[in-house]
Design an enzyme around this catalytic site. Structure first.
Site: not given
Ligand code: NAI
Length: 341
Positions: A154, A228, A257, A289, A292
Site C-alpha cells: 500500500i 491500524r 474502533e 475503516h 478497502f
Molecule cells: P505490507 O506487508 O505489504 O507492508 C507493510 C510494510 O511495513 C512493509 O514494508 C514492512 O517492512 C513495513 N514494516 C514492518 N514493520 C515495520 C516497522 N516496525 N516500522 C516501519 N515499517 C515496518 O502491508 P500492506 O498490504 O501495505 O498493508 C499495510 C497495512 O495497511 C496493514 O498492516 C493493515 O494494517 C493496513 N490495511 C488497512 C486497510 C483499511 O481498510 N484501512 C485495508 C488493508 C490493510
C-alpha cells in the site's frame, strides 16, 4: 465444507455466496462478532471466517478447537487480533495478503485532498446554497514533503500517487527496499508536511505517533492513518491538535474502533469522549475503516478466502497460511510448500 461467517456486513453476502457455491463451501452468516460469548455458534463447523475486529484470543481459540473448528479464514490482511501461538498445532490460519492495495492507497489520497482543499466543508456549504469561500483556503500538495512509514504494497502505491502530484517523498521502513529515500524516523517526523502510516501494528509500531513523537513533528503537519488505529495514541493526537502542532488528521482507523466502527450510532450518545472530541475538530476527518471498500477489493477478498478454504479441504499447499513460526529461516515449513504443522 461448512464455515461460520462472523461479523457479516451486507456487502459481504453476495460475493461470498456466489464464490462459495462455485467452490462447494457453505457459509452460515452471523451478524455478531466472534468472541468468548458467541464462539459457541461455531460448534460443528469446519472453520470460521472472521474480520478485523473479531476476537481470536487464546481463550476463544481453545473453545473453537474443542468445537471441531480446524481453520480460521481471515478475510483481511492484518492479523494482530489472532493469537497465532495459541493456534499453532491445532487450527490453521489463512488470510488475504492483498486484495486491492490500490483501494487503500487511493482512499488515503482522497482523505488528504478532502482535508487540504476543505472539500468536506464546501460540500456541506453548497448543499445549503452557501457559496461563500471564507475559511476554505487550502494549500498545494505540489512541492510538499510526505513522509511514508511502511513501504509495503500500500505504501508504495501511495508513494507513486504522491510522486504524480509532484510531492517530495521520504520514507521509513524497518526493512528498506531499493528505490526510496529512507531517513531515520526522527528526521521523517521533523521534515514531513504530511505523514502517512502504512506499516502493520506490532510491538514496534504501537503508538508510533504518541506523546513523545508529537513534540518532534513539523508545525502544521497533516497525519494520515489508513493502517491500524493503535499506531496513533489518540489522546496525544488530540493534544497535538489543541497545541496547533498537528494541522489536520485523517483517520480511517481508530484504536478503540471495534466498539463503534461499522455500526450506525446516529441518534445515540457515543460514549467514547476521545472519538467524539476528535470528530468535533474542524481539521479532523474520520472514515470508519472503509479504505478497502471497493467492488474490486470485495471480489478479491471473497475469491482468495474461498480458494484458501478449498485448498485446505483438498489438503493442498496453503499459500496464504500464517503461523508464529513463519519467516523463521530454519523451521518455516511454508517455505518448503508444506502446511505450517
Ligand atoms: P505490507 O506487508 O505489504 O507492508 C507493510 C510494510 O511495513 C512493509 O514494508 C514492512 O517492512 C513495513 N514494516 C514492518 N514493520 C515495520 C516497522 N516496525 N516500522 C516501519 N515499517 C515496518 O502491508 P500492506 O498490504 O501495505 O498493508 C499495510 C497495512 O495497511 C496493514 O498492516 C493493515 O494494517 C493496513 N490495511 C488497512 C486497510 C483499511 O481498510 N484501512 C485495508 C488493508 C490493510
Amino acid at each position: 465444507m461448512k464455515i461460520a461467517f462472523f461479523d457479516t456486513k451486507d456487502y459481504d453476502v453476495p460475493f461470498f455466496t456466489r464464490l462459495g457455491k462455485e467452490r462447494d463451501i457453505l457459509f452460515k452468516f452471523y451478524e455478531t462478532r466472534l468472541n468468548g460469548d458467541t464462539c459457541e455458534l461455531a460448534r460443528g463447523f469446519d472453520g470460521v471466517c472472521v474480520f478485523v475486529n473479531d476476537d481470536l484470543s487464546s481463550a476463544v481459540i481453545e473453545k473453537l478447537y474443542s468445537y471441531g473448528v480446524r481453520i480460521i479464514a481471515l478475510r483481511c490482511a492484518g492479523y494482530n487480533n489472532v493469537d497465532l501461538k495459541a493456534c499453532f498445532g491445532r487450527i490453521h490460519v489463512v488470510r488475504v495478503p492483498a486484495y486491492s492495495p490500490y483501494a487503500v492507497a487511493e482512499h488515503t489520497m482522497a482523505l488528504l485532498l478532502t482535508s487540504v482543499r476543505r472539500i468536506h466543508k464546501a460540500y456541506n456549504r453548497t448543499k445549503d446554497f452557501n457559496f461563500s469561500l471564507s475559511g476554505l483556503t487550502g494549500f498545494d500538495l505540489h512541492g510538499k514533503t510526505v513522509g511514508v512509514i511502511g513501504t509495503g504494497k500500500i505504501g508504495r502505491i501511495f508513494i507513486d500517487i504522491c510522486r504524480g502530484f509532484g510531492m517530495h517523498v521520504i520514507a521509513y521502513d524497518k526493512y528498506p527496499a531499493a528505490g526510496y529515500d529512507y531517513v531515520p524516523l526522527d528526521e521523517l517526523f521533523a521534515r514531513s508536511d504530511i505523514i502517512s502510516l502504512h506499516c502493520p501494528l506490532s510491538e514496534d509500531t504501537y503508538h508510533i505517533i504518541g506523546e513523545e513523537t508529537i513534540g518532534k513533528l513539523k508545525k502544521g503537519v497533516v497525519i494520515l492513518n489508513t493502517s491500524r488505529g493503535a499506531l496513533i495514541d489518540a489522546e496525544a493526537l488530540l493534544d497535538g491538535i489543541k497545541r496547533r502542532i498537528v494541522g489536520a488528521a485523517c483517520l480511517d482507523v481508530y484504536e478503540e474502533e471495534s466498539d463503534v466502527f461499522f455500526h450506525d450510532f446516529s441518534g445515540h450518545i457515543v460514549e467514547d469522549d476521545t472519538l467524539a472530541r476528535l470528530i468535533s475538530m474542524p481539521n479532523v476527518i474520520v472514515t470508519s475503516h472503509q479504505a478497502f471498500l471497493t467492488e474490486e477489493a470485495l471480489e478479491n477478498i471473497a475469491d482468495t478466502t474461498t480458494k484458501n478454504l478449498a485448498d485446505f479441504r483438498q489438503g493442498a499447499h496453503l499459500e496464504n497460511e500464517l503461523c508464529y513460526q513463519c519467516g523463521n529461516e530454519e523451521d518455516c515449513k511454508k517455505k518448503r510448500r508444506e502446511k505450517c504443522f
